[in-house]
Design a protein around this motif. Structure first.
Motif, PDB file in Angstrom:
ATOM      1  N   LEU B  24      -3.124  11.336  -1.181  1.00  0.00           N
ATOM      2  CA  LEU B  24      -2.381  11.049   0.062  1.00  0.00           C
ATOM      3  C   LEU B  24      -2.442   9.562   0.407  1.00  0.00           C
ATOM      4  CD1 LEU B  24      -3.345  14.183   2.173  1.00  0.00           C
ATOM      5  CD2 LEU B  24      -1.056  13.531   1.411  1.00  0.00           C
ATOM      6  N   LEU B  25      -3.608   8.924   0.195  1.00  0.00           N
ATOM      7  CA  LEU B  25      -3.705   7.487   0.496  1.00  0.00           C
ATOM      8  C   LEU B  25      -2.780   6.699  -0.421  1.00  0.00           C
ATOM      9  CD1 LEU B  25      -7.563   6.986   1.056  1.00  0.00           C
ATOM     10  CD2 LEU B  25      -5.736   7.099   2.781  1.00  0.00           C
ATOM     11  N   LEU B  27      -0.067   7.812  -1.754  1.00  0.00           N
ATOM     12  CA  LEU B  27       1.314   8.107  -1.303  1.00  0.00           C
ATOM     13  C   LEU B  27       1.652   7.257  -0.078  1.00  0.00           C
ATOM     14  CD1 LEU B  27       3.860   9.898  -1.484  1.00  0.00           C
ATOM     15  CD2 LEU B  27       2.700  11.499   0.053  1.00  0.00           C
ATOM     16  N   ALA B  28       0.688   7.110   0.841  1.00  0.00           N
ATOM     17  CA  ALA B  28       0.940   6.312   2.071  1.00  0.00           C
ATOM     18  C   ALA B  28       1.246   4.867   1.682  1.00  0.00           C
ATOM     19  CB  ALA B  28      -0.275   6.375   2.988  1.00  0.00           C
ATOM     20  N   LYS B  29       0.473   4.306   0.745  1.00  0.00           N
ATOM     21  CA  LYS B  29       0.697   2.914   0.324  1.00  0.00           C
ATOM     22  C   LYS B  29       2.089   2.779  -0.285  1.00  0.00           C
ATOM     23  CE  LYS B  29      -4.085   1.659  -0.925  1.00  0.00           C
ATOM     24  NZ  LYS B  29      -4.941   1.253  -2.072  1.00  0.00           N
ATOM     25  N   SER B  31       4.675   4.619   0.081  1.00  0.00           N
ATOM     26  CA  SER B  31       5.735   4.885   1.059  1.00  0.00           C
ATOM     27  C   SER B  31       5.975   3.654   1.928  1.00  0.00           C
ATOM     28  CB  SER B  31       5.305   6.078   1.912  1.00  0.00           C
ATOM     29  OG  SER B  31       6.157   6.242   2.991  1.00  0.00           O
ATOM     30  N   ILE B  32       4.897   3.018   2.423  1.00  0.00           N
ATOM     31  CA  ILE B  32       5.061   1.842   3.316  1.00  0.00           C
ATOM     32  C   ILE B  32       5.655   0.680   2.532  1.00  0.00           C
ATOM     33  CG2 ILE B  32       3.788   0.083   4.614  1.00  0.00           C
ATOM     34  CD1 ILE B  32       1.910   2.281   5.580  1.00  0.00           C
ATOM     35  N   LEU B  33       5.140   0.414   1.322  1.00  0.00           N
ATOM     36  CA  LEU B  33       5.663  -0.721   0.531  1.00  0.00           C
ATOM     37  C   LEU B  33       7.135  -0.498   0.180  1.00  0.00           C
ATOM     38  CD1 LEU B  33       2.657  -1.478  -1.856  1.00  0.00           C
ATOM     39  CD2 LEU B  33       3.389  -2.775   0.160  1.00  0.00           C
ATOM     40  N   LYS B  35       9.364   1.201   1.893  1.00  0.00           N
ATOM     41  CA  LYS B  35      10.201   1.018   3.091  1.00  0.00           C
ATOM     42  C   LYS B  35      10.272  -0.455   3.503  1.00  0.00           C
ATOM     43  CE  LYS B  35      10.897   5.447   4.058  1.00  0.00           C
ATOM     44  NZ  LYS B  35      12.016   6.187   4.586  1.00  0.00           N
ATOM     45  N   LEU B  36       9.255  -1.227   3.149  1.00  0.00           N
ATOM     46  CA  LEU B  36       9.312  -2.674   3.462  1.00  0.00           C
ATOM     47  C   LEU B  36       9.934  -3.444   2.308  1.00  0.00           C
ATOM     48  CD1 LEU B  36       5.806  -3.288   5.117  1.00  0.00           C
ATOM     49  CD2 LEU B  36       8.015  -2.905   6.241  1.00  0.00           C
ATOM     50  N   LEU B  38       8.749  -4.080  -0.540  1.00  0.00           N
ATOM     51  CA  LEU B  38       7.773  -5.005  -1.151  1.00  0.00           C
ATOM     52  C   LEU B  38       7.310  -4.417  -2.482  1.00  0.00           C
ATOM     53  CD1 LEU B  38       5.565  -5.825   1.992  1.00  0.00           C
ATOM     54  CD2 LEU B  38       7.324  -7.271   0.951  1.00  0.00           C
ATOM     55  N   ARG B  41       1.472  -5.245  -2.148  1.00  0.00           N
ATOM     56  CA  ARG B  41       1.067  -5.762  -0.825  1.00  0.00           C
ATOM     57  C   ARG B  41       1.018  -7.294  -0.933  1.00  0.00           C
ATOM     58  NH1 ARG B  41      -4.605  -6.575   1.073  1.00  0.00           N
ATOM     59  NH2 ARG B  41      -3.612  -8.603   1.242  1.00  0.00           N
TER      60      ARG B  41
END
Lengths: 114, 233
Positions: B24-25, B27-29, B31-33, B35-36, B38, B41
């Motif tokens: 899940l962690l 997947l969260a990374k 997903s955020i990258l 959507k941005l 990027l 990071r």
């Protein structure tokens, strides 16, 4: 919608918080401190289909019992988000600019059966 | 999998709790990258000074509340409803000046914008903030030139516009640089160069220390480009 408990089996919302410090992102994400990556999980037998979450009126419950008795009860529907909101981020990009943006539909507020 | 438990909805063997958390962690990374937009990071090379950050963030907040007063139908949280296409992702970008070449009364500043944002958004508004300390009496003439990368050659620039400001008193003054930044967003390296020229007896037009809270910055508001749709009949 309904939040999942320890032994929920029916469609509900599972809370899951990602702490940016835990994943080492606190140096480039200024705000917020984490991301509520909630998700939907659980069963959606057909007689549950189409109602937002488990909270159902007495009329719906009776209607569900009738549907459940029907032959098509074996087919399931899906447990999906029924309400979502944006994730507002304030972060540094690689040129050290500060960027603020609202990413739509990133946080699940409630789940229900299709 | 060790517990033999199965997912009640799809029947796949449930992950062990630790493995599930890691999945899940990750997947969260992702997903955020994603959507941005990027690829990874960002490694932040050099943070702007705390003073400069606070000044700029306060300015954005003040600008937003002024806009709230000026525009009916303002959203509750102070965001200006996008002129076109409701629901498109909006960005507010604070770009802090990088010092370039300078002489006693002339200074160059560079403002960089990341390719990820420049490549997928269109500029709605961009404002340059400059602070003038106390100098001589009466209004003072200052020339502000906006330069852009010259497509003909690397590290050369072409003049995009020249503005003469009459600085009546010490304090902040602003300049609309929307057109210059908008045309930058099509370039390979979206970098805006600003040249300040002040009267000879003024001394440097910039604060002495880059950590100064009155360091120049640009506030830009951008909106995700409407997805290109092909209609076939």
């Amino acid at each position: 919608g309904v939040d999942c408990g320890a032994d929920s089996r029916m469609c509900c919302r599972q809370e899951f918080f990602v702490d940016f410090k835990e994943i080492g992102w606190e140096d480039w994400i200024i705000q917020p401190e984490g991301y509520h990556m909630n998700y939907c999980a659980g069963l959606c037998p057909l007689h549950m289909a189409g109602i937002p979450g488990l909270a159902a009126s007495f009329h719906t419950a009776v209607l569900n019992r009738i549907k459940a008795a029907s032959a098509a009860a074996a087919v399931d529907s899906c447990c999906v988000p029924t309400q979502r909101r944006p994730l507002s981020l304030l972060y540094y990009d690689r040129d050290s600019n500060i960027v603020k943006t609202d990413i739509p539909d990133m946080i699940v507020d409630s789940c229900g059966c299709t | 999998a060790a517990t033999g438990e199965r997912c009640p909805a799809c029947g796949v063997a449930a992950l062990a709790p630790g493995a599930q958390r890691d999945a899940l962690l990750a997947l969260a990374k992702r997903s955020i990258l994603a959507k941005l937009r990027l690829p990874a990071r960002p490694s932040v090379p050099q943070l702007p000074s705390r003073g400069a950050r606070l000044t700029a963030l306060r300015t954005v907040r003040a600008q937003r509340s002024d806009a709230a007063a000026a525009i009916p139908g303002m959203l509750r949280d102070g965001r200006v409803p996008p002129r076109s296409g409701p629901g498109l992702q909006e960005y507010e970008i604070l770009s802090f000046a990088e010092p370039g070449s300078s002489t006693s009364h002339r200074a160059r500043l560079h403002f960089r914008f990341s390719q990820e944002v420049a490549g997928s958004t269109e500029i709605l508004q961009a404002t340059l903030y400059l602070f003038w300390a106390a100098r001589g009496r009466g209004a003072q003439p200052v020339t502000v030139r906006l330069l852009q990368p010259d497509p003909a050659g690397p590290n050369t620039t072409v003049l995009a516009s020249e503005t003469r400001l009459e600085v009546p008193r010490p304090g902040w003054s602003t300049l609309d640089v929307g057109a210059a930044v908008r045309s930058l967003f099509g370039h390979e390296t979206p970098r805006l160069t600003v040249e300040l020229e002040v009267p000879e007896d003024w001394g440097s037009p910039l604060p002495s220390d880059r950590g100064d809270s009155r360091w120049p910055f640009v506030v830009a508001r951008a909106q995700a480009r409407t997805p290109h749709r092909v209609h076939r009949r």
